[in-house]
Design a protein around this motif. Structure first.
Motif, PDB file in Angstrom:
ATOM      1  N   LEU A  39       0.809  -1.222   0.000  1.00  0.00           N
ATOM      2  CA  LEU A  39       0.000   0.000   0.000  1.00  0.00           C
ATOM      3  C   LEU A  39       0.847   1.279   0.000  1.00  0.00           C
ATOM      4  O   LEU A  39       0.360   2.336  -0.401  1.00  0.00           O
ATOM      5  CB  LEU A  39      -0.942   0.019   1.214  1.00  0.00           C
ATOM      6  N   PHE A  40       2.089   1.182   0.449  1.00  0.00           N
ATOM      7  CA  PHE A  40       2.925   2.374   0.609  1.00  0.00           C
ATOM      8  C   PHE A  40       3.013   3.230  -0.658  1.00  0.00           C
ATOM      9  O   PHE A  40       2.877   4.459  -0.587  1.00  0.00           O
ATOM     10  CB  PHE A  40       4.322   1.992   1.108  1.00  0.00           C
ATOM     11  N   PRO A  41       3.202   2.633  -1.841  1.00  0.00           N
ATOM     12  CA  PRO A  41       3.301   3.464  -3.052  1.00  0.00           C
ATOM     13  C   PRO A  41       1.964   4.078  -3.498  1.00  0.00           C
ATOM     14  O   PRO A  41       1.932   4.891  -4.410  1.00  0.00           O
ATOM     15  CB  PRO A  41       3.803   2.494  -4.134  1.00  0.00           C
ATOM     16  N   SER A  42       0.872   3.700  -2.844  1.00  0.00           N
ATOM     17  CA  SER A  42      -0.455   4.158  -3.271  1.00  0.00           C
ATOM     18  C   SER A  42      -0.699   5.639  -3.028  1.00  0.00           C
ATOM     19  O   SER A  42      -1.623   6.214  -3.594  1.00  0.00           O
ATOM     20  CB  SER A  42      -1.547   3.356  -2.547  1.00  0.00           C
ATOM     21  N   GLY A  43       0.093   6.240  -2.168  1.00  0.00           N
ATOM     22  CA  GLY A  43      -0.118   7.646  -1.855  1.00  0.00           C
ATOM     23  C   GLY A  43      -1.095   7.865  -0.701  1.00  0.00           C
ATOM     24  O   GLY A  43      -1.381   8.999  -0.334  1.00  0.00           O
ATOM     25  N   GLY A 100       3.776  10.462  13.766  1.00  0.00           N
ATOM     26  CA  GLY A 100       4.707  11.402  14.373  1.00  0.00           C
ATOM     27  C   GLY A 100       6.135  11.188  13.896  1.00  0.00           C
ATOM     28  O   GLY A 100       6.834  12.149  13.544  1.00  0.00           O
ATOM     29  N   LEU A 101       6.573   9.941  13.867  1.00  0.00           N
ATOM     30  CA  LEU A 101       7.941   9.645  13.422  1.00  0.00           C
ATOM     31  C   LEU A 101       8.144  10.002  11.952  1.00  0.00           C
ATOM     32  O   LEU A 101       9.221  10.460  11.562  1.00  0.00           O
ATOM     33  CB  LEU A 101       8.263   8.162  13.646  1.00  0.00           C
ATOM     34  N   TYR A 102       7.097   9.806  11.154  1.00  0.00           N
ATOM     35  CA  TYR A 102       7.223  10.056   9.713  1.00  0.00           C
ATOM     36  C   TYR A 102       7.366  11.543   9.389  1.00  0.00           C
ATOM     37  O   TYR A 102       7.735  11.898   8.279  1.00  0.00           O
ATOM     38  CB  TYR A 102       6.038   9.451   8.959  1.00  0.00           C
ATOM     39  N   GLN A 103       7.126  12.385  10.367  1.00  0.00           N
ATOM     40  CA  GLN A 103       7.342  13.813  10.159  1.00  0.00           C
ATOM     41  C   GLN A 103       8.835  14.135  10.099  1.00  0.00           C
ATOM     42  O   GLN A 103       9.219  15.190   9.607  1.00  0.00           O
ATOM     43  CB  GLN A 103       6.674  14.639  11.276  1.00  0.00           C
ATOM     44  N   LEU A 104       9.650  13.238  10.616  1.00  0.00           N
ATOM     45  CA  LEU A 104      11.105  13.429  10.609  1.00  0.00           C
ATOM     46  C   LEU A 104      11.668  12.967   9.265  1.00  0.00           C
ATOM     47  O   LEU A 104      11.302  11.910   8.751  1.00  0.00           O
ATOM     48  CB  LEU A 104      11.748  12.630  11.745  1.00  0.00           C
ATOM     49  N   ALA A 105      12.551  13.758   8.708  1.00  0.00           N
ATOM     50  CA  ALA A 105      13.117  13.469   7.382  1.00  0.00           C
ATOM     51  C   ALA A 105      13.788  12.093   7.335  1.00  0.00           C
ATOM     52  O   ALA A 105      13.663  11.373   6.339  1.00  0.00           O
ATOM     53  CB  ALA A 105      14.117  14.559   6.991  1.00  0.00           C
ATOM     54  N   PHE A 106      14.462  11.713   8.400  1.00  0.00           N
ATOM     55  CA  PHE A 106      15.148  10.415   8.430  1.00  0.00           C
ATOM     56  C   PHE A 106      14.178   9.281   8.132  1.00  0.00           C
ATOM     57  O   PHE A 106      14.477   8.379   7.350  1.00  0.00           O
ATOM     58  CB  PHE A 106      15.841  10.195   9.780  1.00  0.00           C
ATOM     59  N   PHE A 107      13.020   9.299   8.782  1.00  0.00           N
ATOM     60  CA  PHE A 107      12.059   8.211   8.604  1.00  0.00           C
ATOM     61  C   PHE A 107      11.327   8.294   7.268  1.00  0.00           C
ATOM     62  O   PHE A 107      10.842   7.288   6.762  1.00  0.00           O
ATOM     63  CB  PHE A 107      11.087   8.150   9.782  1.00  0.00           C
ATOM     64  N   GLN A 108      11.253   9.468   6.695  1.00  0.00           N
ATOM     65  CA  GLN A 108      10.700   9.579   5.341  1.00  0.00           C
ATOM     66  C   GLN A 108      11.634   8.899   4.341  1.00  0.00           C
ATOM     67  O   GLN A 108      11.177   8.307   3.371  1.00  0.00           O
ATOM     68  CB  GLN A 108      10.480  11.044   4.965  1.00  0.00           C
ATOM     69  N   GLU A 109      12.923   8.980   4.605  1.00  0.00           N
ATOM     70  CA  GLU A 109      13.908   8.349   3.733  1.00  0.00           C
ATOM     71  C   GLU A 109      14.106   6.874   4.052  1.00  0.00           C
ATOM     72  O   GLU A 109      14.529   6.106   3.187  1.00  0.00           O
ATOM     73  CB  GLU A 109      15.243   9.077   3.855  1.00  0.00           C
ATOM     74  N   PRO A 111      11.703   4.397   5.822  1.00  0.00           N
ATOM     75  CA  PRO A 111      10.500   3.951   6.530  1.00  0.00           C
ATOM     76  C   PRO A 111      10.633   2.566   7.164  1.00  0.00           C
ATOM     77  O   PRO A 111       9.964   2.279   8.157  1.00  0.00           O
ATOM     78  CB  PRO A 111       9.416   3.977   5.455  1.00  0.00           C
ATOM     79  N   ILE A 112      11.521   1.730   6.646  1.00  0.00           N
ATOM     80  CA  ILE A 112      11.699   0.398   7.226  1.00  0.00           C
ATOM     81  C   ILE A 112      12.254   0.499   8.644  1.00  0.00           C
ATOM     82  O   ILE A 112      11.872  -0.272   9.523  1.00  0.00           O
ATOM     83  CB  ILE A 112      12.584  -0.513   6.339  1.00  0.00           C
ATOM     84  N   LYS A 115       9.344   1.380  10.823  1.00  0.00           N
ATOM     85  CA  LYS A 115       8.438   0.237  10.959  1.00  0.00           C
ATOM     86  C   LYS A 115       9.014  -0.815  11.906  1.00  0.00           C
ATOM     87  O   LYS A 115       8.301  -1.340  12.763  1.00  0.00           O
ATOM     88  CB  LYS A 115       8.163  -0.352   9.567  1.00  0.00           C
ATOM     89  N   VAL A 116      10.289  -1.109  11.795  1.00  0.00           N
ATOM     90  CA  VAL A 116      10.926  -2.101  12.671  1.00  0.00           C
ATOM     91  C   VAL A 116      10.898  -1.634  14.126  1.00  0.00           C
ATOM     92  O   VAL A 116      10.561  -2.402  15.037  1.00  0.00           O
ATOM     93  CB  VAL A 116      12.371  -2.409  12.211  1.00  0.00           C
ATOM     94  N   GLY A 117      11.222  -0.376  14.371  1.00  0.00           N
ATOM     95  CA  GLY A 117      11.213   0.148  15.741  1.00  0.00           C
ATOM     96  C   GLY A 117       9.838   0.079  16.380  1.00  0.00           C
ATOM     97  O   GLY A 117       9.690  -0.342  17.531  1.00  0.00           O
ATOM     98  N   VAL A 118       8.836   0.461  15.628  1.00  0.00           N
ATOM     99  CA  VAL A 118       7.462   0.416  16.144  1.00  0.00           C
ATOM    100  C   VAL A 118       7.042  -1.033  16.389  1.00  0.00           C
ATOM    101  O   VAL A 118       6.397  -1.347  17.391  1.00  0.00           O
ATOM    102  CB  VAL A 118       6.491   1.147  15.181  1.00  0.00           C
ATOM    103  N   THR A 119       7.432  -1.924  15.504  1.00  0.00           N
ATOM    104  CA  THR A 119       7.092  -3.341  15.647  1.00  0.00           C
ATOM    105  C   THR A 119       7.688  -3.923  16.926  1.00  0.00           C
ATOM    106  O   THR A 119       7.013  -4.645  17.660  1.00  0.00           O
ATOM    107  CB  THR A 119       7.579  -4.138  14.418  1.00  0.00           C
ATOM    108  N   ILE A 120       8.935  -3.629  17.200  1.00  0.00           N
ATOM    109  CA  ILE A 120       9.597  -4.141  18.410  1.00  0.00           C
ATOM    110  C   ILE A 120       8.885  -3.636  19.664  1.00  0.00           C
ATOM    111  O   ILE A 120       8.602  -4.406  20.590  1.00  0.00           O
ATOM    112  CB  ILE A 120      11.085  -3.759  18.423  1.00  0.00           C
TER     113      ILE A 120
END
Length: 140
Positions: A39-43, A100-109, A111-112, A115-120
């Motif tokens: 779904l990620f590429p769906s926009g 919230g995390l996706y607002q940071l440029a690092f996580f925009q670049e 995302p894995i 996702k891993v951090g949130v999963t843990i």
């Protein structure tokens, strides 16, 4: 000999349930990630993608946990209500965290990494809440 017995009992009581939960979580997480990255590429808004992906994993996990992981000390309907309630809370919290995390440029670049951090983090939240849902207890 007594020490070996105590070690085995401790492993069976504390480690084995988490290992079994971990195995079911691997299957559910694979489904979660598959849906997320399909779904990620769906926009779509990333928080909605997270919610849909996690819901897919949640349903997989319920079935696996009900039949293979936890002792059944509640009826199917009560276990389902408790489990789904905790899962919905987890979905909402993780979606907010991802947003919230996706607002940071690092996580925009990367995302894995997000996702891993949130999963843990939510692995432990889910283990203890699901243990309560099925077994009416929490064993640390």
């Amino acid at each position: 000999m007594q020490i070996a017995i105590e070690i085995r009992q401790s492993i069976e009581k504390y480690l084995l349930p988490k290992l079994k939960f971990g195995m079911s979580s691997i299957v559910a997480t694979a489904i979660d990630y598959l849906v997320f990255f399909l779904l990620f590429p769906s926009g779509m808004l990333v928080a909605w993608i997270q919610a849909v992906a996690q819901a897919s994993g949640m349903l997989t996990n319920f079935v696996l946990q009900r039949f293979f992981i936890f002792e059944k000390k509640r009826s199917l309907s009560k276990s389902f209500v408790w489990s789904i309630s905790f899962s919905l809370i987890a979905i909402a919290l993780s979606a907010l965290l991802v947003h919230g995390l996706y607002q940071l440029a690092f996580f925009q670049e990367h995302p894995i990494v997000m996702k891993v951090g949130v999963t843990i983090l939510f692995f432990f939240f889910n283990f203890y809440t699901k243990q309560f849902a099925f077994e009416k207890k929490i064993s640390w």
